[in-house]
Design an enzyme around this catalytic site. Structure first.
Site, PDB file in Angstrom:
ATOM      1  N   ASP A 255      -2.753   2.328  -5.744  1.00 15.91           N
ATOM      2  CA  ASP A 255      -1.936   2.594  -5.360  1.00 15.91           C
ATOM      3  C   ASP A 255      -1.477   1.107  -3.443  1.00 15.91           C
ATOM      4  O   ASP A 255      -0.781   1.653  -2.647  1.00 15.91           O
ATOM      5  CB  ASP A 255      -2.064   3.558  -3.878  1.00 15.91           C
ATOM      6  CG  ASP A 255      -3.318   3.544  -3.172  1.00 15.91           C
ATOM      7  OD1 ASP A 255      -4.359   3.202  -4.028  1.00 15.91           O
ATOM      8  OD2 ASP A 255      -3.914   4.590  -2.691  1.00 15.91           O
ATOM      9  N   GLU A 256      -2.379   0.322  -4.523  1.00 17.59           N
ATOM     10  CA  GLU A 256      -2.516  -1.048  -3.932  1.00 17.59           C
ATOM     11  C   GLU A 256      -2.694  -2.115  -4.382  1.00 17.59           C
ATOM     12  O   GLU A 256      -3.108  -2.078  -5.415  1.00 17.59           O
ATOM     13  CB  GLU A 256      -3.174  -1.246  -1.818  1.00 17.59           C
ATOM     14  CG  GLU A 256      -4.757  -0.729  -2.964  1.00 17.59           C
ATOM     15  CD  GLU A 256      -5.590  -1.306  -1.425  1.00 17.59           C
ATOM     16  OE1 GLU A 256      -5.034  -1.623  -0.761  1.00 17.59           O
ATOM     17  OE2 GLU A 256      -6.515  -0.286  -1.739  1.00 17.59           O
TER      18      GLU A 256
ATOM     19  N   ASP B  32       0.639  -1.065  -0.221  1.00 15.86           N
ATOM     20  CA  ASP B  32       0.220   0.303  -0.163  1.00 15.86           C
ATOM     21  C   ASP B  32       1.265   1.541   0.120  1.00 15.86           C
ATOM     22  O   ASP B  32       1.874   1.460   0.829  1.00 15.86           O
ATOM     23  CB  ASP B  32      -0.762  -0.055   1.608  1.00 15.86           C
ATOM     24  CG  ASP B  32      -1.724   1.312   1.423  1.00 15.86           C
ATOM     25  OD1 ASP B  32      -2.047   2.006  -0.071  1.00 15.86           O
ATOM     26  OD2 ASP B  32      -2.922   1.117   2.339  1.00 15.86           O
TER      27      ASP B  32
END
EC number: 2.7.7.7
Length: 440
Positions: A105-106, A11
Site C-alpha cells: 500500500d505504499e 500511501d
C-alpha cells in the site's frame, strides 16, 4: 539534498480495510478491522471508523474487540489486496521507472527520472492531483495520501500530514521550518524508549533535537542512532529511490509504538512480515535462500540472525518458520520495539520440491492471515469472516460469521448494494469458496 521536490511518497489510506469496504457495500462507512481474528491475532489495518475507537495496526485483536466490539473483524483476502496494489504500482511505473514499493500500500517514486516539464512545487502538485484521481479510478474508489519533498524522509512525513486523501508538497528550503515544531517522535526510529532517553536531556521537539550536539546524541543513544538523528533533525537524508529490480535483498520491518513482550504477538507479527516479503518476492519474480531476522529490543540494541536454506524459496510458511526459529534464539523478555524479516541471496527460480505445497494446512486449525483462508481438515471446513464464497442458487457473497455448524453469508459484491443475509449448514455442498484467479 535536492534543489527540487522530486521524491514522491504515496500511501493508500487504510488499505486492507478500504478494499473490504469497496467490495462489501454493507460495510461502507462502518468500522472494519482486518487481520488475525484468533486469540493470538494482530490487527493489520483498521478503517478510519474503527480508528476513532482507538484501534490501530499491530494491536492485539483481542484489545481491538474490546475497544470496538461492533466492528466487522475480517481475516483478509490477500488476492484482492495484491490485485489492487498491482494496479497502483503499474500506474506509478507509468510516471517514473524508479519506483520503490515499501509494501502493498505504499511506495516512493523518484520524479527526477520522470519526463517532467515542470519540477516546481506547482508542477509536481499538478502531477500529484492527477495521480490521486487515477489511483481512485484504477482501484475502484480507494484514496491515497501523497507527500512530495526533497528527500524520502520529508516525502513520507508530508504524506502523513493530511490523511486521508491528502496532498502535501514541501518546498525545498522549508524542511526544517516544517520539522522544528514537531514532536521528536515524528522521526523514524524514535519510539517510546528513545523518546524517554531524549526527554531526560530536555529534548521534546525536533527543534530541541537540532540544538543538541552530535557528540551528546552519540553519548546518549549510541553511535549509529545518534549520528542518524543528528542528520534527520537537520532534514539531511540522501537515500536514493531504489527500484525492486535493483534490490539485492527484499525485506520488511516495522517499528512499534509499544514494546511487545508476548511471544504469541511477536510470532504473529513475524508471520505477517513473512507474508509481505513473499508478496514482494513474487512481484519481483524472485526467490531467496537466506532468511534474516532483525530485532531491536527495548534498550535499542539491535540484533540480526540469519539462516540459509538448501535452495531458494518464495514460500511464506517456510520464511515464517525460519524467522520464528531465529526469534526463539533471542531473549525478548524486555520487549521488542522493531521487527524485520528479509530474504537475500536472490534467484529468479524456485526449487519447488524442497518445500511443502503452499496449499497444505499443516496445523490443527488454519492461521487467519493465510492466503488460503478456507481449508478442509479431515471432514471439517473452516469459514473465516470476510471470505469470498459462491452459492449455486444465491450467487456470490462473503462470510459474515460462522459457528456451531452454521455459516452465515451476506450476498453482495462491489457492484451491488448491501445484500441480504442467509445462513446455511457449514457442510452445505451448494456453498463453496470463490477461488481467486491464478496470478499472471
Amino acid at each position: 539534498m535536492r534543489a527540487e521536490p522530486t521524491i514522491l511518497h504515496v500511501d493508500l489510506d487504510a488499505f486492507f480495510a478500504s478494499v473490504e469496504q469497496r467490495d462489501k457495500p454493507s460495510l461502507r462507512g462502518k468500522p472494519v478491522v482486518v487481520g488475525g481474528i484468533g486469540g493470538r491475532g494482530v490487527v493489520a489495518t483498521a478503517s478510519y471508523e474503527a480508528r476513532a475507537f482507538g484501534v490501530h495496526s499491530a494491536m492485539p485483536t483481542a484489545e481491538a474487540r474490546r475497544r470496538c466490539p461492533n466492528a466487522a473483524f475480517l481475516a483478509g483476502r490477500f488476492h484482492a489486496y495484491r490485485e489492487t496494489s498491482r494496479a497502483v504500482m503499474e500506474l506509478l511505473r507509468g510516471i517514473s521507472p524508479l519506483v520503490e514499493p515499501l509494501s502493498l500500500d505504499e511506495a516512493f517514486v523518484d520524479l527526477s527520472a520522470a519526463d517532467l516539464a515542470d519540477a516546481s512545487v506547482a508542477g509536481v502538485s499538478a502531477l500529484a492531483h492527477e495521480l490521486k484521481e487515477k489511483v481512485t479510478e484504477v482501484t475502484g474508489g480507494l484514496t491515497g495520501s501523497v507527500g512530495i519533498g526533497s528527500s524520502k524522509f520529508i516525502a513520507k512525513i508530508a504524506s502523513e500530514l493530511d490523511k486521508p486523501n491528502g496532498l502535501v508538497v514541501i518546498a525545498p528550503g522549508m524542511e526544517q521550518d516544517l520539522l522544528r515544531p514537531m514532536q521528536v517522535t515524528v522521526i523514524p526510529g524514535v519510539g517510546p524508549a528513545t523518546a524517554e532517553n531524549l526527554r531526560r536531556i530536555g529534548v521534546h521537539t525536533v527543534a530541541d533535537l537540532e540544538a543538541v550536539s552530535e557528540d551528546e546524541l552519540v553519548r546518549v543513544l549510541g553511535k549509529a542512532q545518534g549520528h542518524g538523528l543528528y542528520l534527520l533533525a537537520r532534514a539531511e537524508d540522501d537515500r536514493p529511490v531504489v527500484s525492486e529490480r535493483e534490490a539485492k535483498s527484499i525485506s520488511v520491518e516495522d517499528t512499534y509504538d509499544v514494546d511487545h513482550v508476548d511471544r504469541r504477538i511477536l510470532d504473529a507479527l513475524v508471520d505477517r512480515q513473512a507474508t509481505k516479503v513473499t508478496e514482494r518476492l513474487r512481484k519481483a519474480r524472485s526467490s531467496g535462500r537466506t532468511v534474516t531476522l532483525k530485532v531491536r529490543l527495548h534498550d535499542f540494541s539491535t540484533h540480526t540472525r540469519s539462516a540459509t536454506l538448501p535452495g531458494p524459496t518464495d514460500d511464506a510458511r517456510t520464511i515464517s518458520r525460519v524467522a520464528r526459529t531465529l526469534l526463539a534464539e533471542l531473549d525478548t523478555s524486555g520487549g521488542v520495539r522493531l521487527l524485520g524479516v528479509g530474504v537475500s541471496a536472490l534467484a529468479d527460480w524456485i526449487q519447488d520440491d524442497l518445500f511443502s505445497d503452499a496449499e497444505d494446512i499443516e496445523e490443527e486449525a488454519p492461521e487467519p492471515e493465510d492466503v488460503v483462508a478456507l481449508a478442509r481438515l479431515g471432514e471439517r471446513r473452516y469459514w473465516l469472516p470476510g471470505l469470498d464464497v459462491v452459492h449455486t442458487e444465491h450467487g456470490q457473497g462473503w462470510v459474515w460469521g460462522s459457528g456451531r455448524g452454521v455459516v452465515t453469508v451476506r450476498f453482495e459484491t462491489a457492484a451491488t448494494g448491501p445484500g441480504r443475509v442467509l445462513s446455511f449448514a457449514a457442510d452445505d455442498p451448494a456453498l463453496q469458496q470463490l477461488r481467486p484467479p491464478p496470478e499472471a
